[in-house]
Scaffold this active site. Structure first.
Site, mmCIF file in Angstrom:
data_model
loop_
_atom_site.group_PDB
_atom_site.id
_atom_site.type_symbol
_atom_site.label_atom_id
_atom_site.label_comp_id
_atom_site.label_asym_id
_atom_site.label_seq_id
_atom_site.Cartn_x
_atom_site.Cartn_y
_atom_site.Cartn_z
ATOM 1 C CG MET A 1 -0.243 0.243 2.547
ATOM 2 S SD MET A 1 -1.298 -0.108 3.974
ATOM 3 C CE MET A 1 -1.277 -1.887 4.016
ATOM 4 C CB CYS A 2 1.216 4.030 1.084
ATOM 5 S SG CYS A 2 1.782 5.708 1.347
ATOM 6 C CB ILE A 3 5.523 4.944 -0.993
ATOM 7 C CG1 ILE A 3 6.638 5.277 -1.998
ATOM 8 C CG2 ILE A 3 6.121 4.452 0.323
ATOM 9 C CD1 ILE A 3 6.174 5.979 -3.244
#
Length: 222
Positions: free
Chosen positions: A136-138
């Site tokens: 998730m995210c980066i």
């Protein structure tokens, strides 16, 4: 159904130099709500640097990724070198700059980045065992390093980050904060979380779907 075991890799404690705390806690909460047994891991290494989360400025001190991650895990965490793929059904890696600074060098080297050796070895083992992985995210920025060229993932809609991900060989798919992107062949599920989220509820909307899908994939052979 048998209880599923999930390994979670943390990268410190705090969005600017470690694991994103909201993302990490939402992940751990959802896994617990779904009846999964969780073990947190982190590399026993120094952080790239320490950021004052009040001012955003770098601080003249050194912190250890495993020690800082233990704050989120309430002390129940192990050195990632102790993690064995055979003990788990799935792997999840929350985001935060720690994923791009401590688990990899993506923050400083972009598409030329490397992944921390112990993190890469564990993630590759999950990939080779065809066990589901959630990023998730980066953290999807390192997907191509784990799976090789052609892996499909999302970091949301940030053009510069998506460009770097594409240069590394991944296929980037734009995604709303509340949705997930799944590479069905590789059993990789990703979601933008705080790459797009403006609130903790928005972050949770996608993370919960991602956790749910990862757990669904662990039951495919049951």
């Amino acid at each position: 159904m048998t209880q599923k075991k999930v390994a979670v890799i943390l990268s410190g404690c705090g969005v600017y130099d470690g694991a994103e705390i909201h993302e990490s806690v939402i992940t751990l909460l959802r896994l617990d709500q779904r009846g999964a047994k969780v073990q947190c891991f982190a590399p026993n290494i120094a952080q790239l640097h320490v950021i004052n989360h009040l001012t955003g400025e770098e601080m003249p001190e050194s912190r250890n990724v495993l020690v800082e991650s233990a704050r989120i895990a309430r002390g129940d965490i192990k050195d990632i070198r102790e993690a064995k793929v055979d003990d788990f059904d799935a792997l999840i890696v929350p985001g935060g700059f720690g994923a791009a600074k401590n688990l990899s060098s993506f923050a400083t080297e972009g598409d030329k980045c490397t992944v921390q050796a112990d993190v890469l070895a564990l993630a590759e083992a999950f990939a080779e065992a065809a066990k589901p992985v959630g990023l998730m995210c980066i953290s999807p920025a390192i997907a191509a390093k784990i799976y090789g060229p052609g892996v499909t993932c999302t970091i949301g809609k940030d053009a510069d980050t998506a460009s770097a991900v594409t240069k590394m060989g991944a296929i980037h798919q734009e995604c709303e904060v509340s949705e997930i992107v799944e590479d069905k062949a590789r059993k990789l599920v990703s979601t933008p979380a705080y790459m797009l989220a403006h609130s903790i509820s928005e972050a949770a909307s996608g993370i919960n779907k991602m956790v749910d899908r990862v757990l669904e994939l662990t039951h495919e052979g049951d």
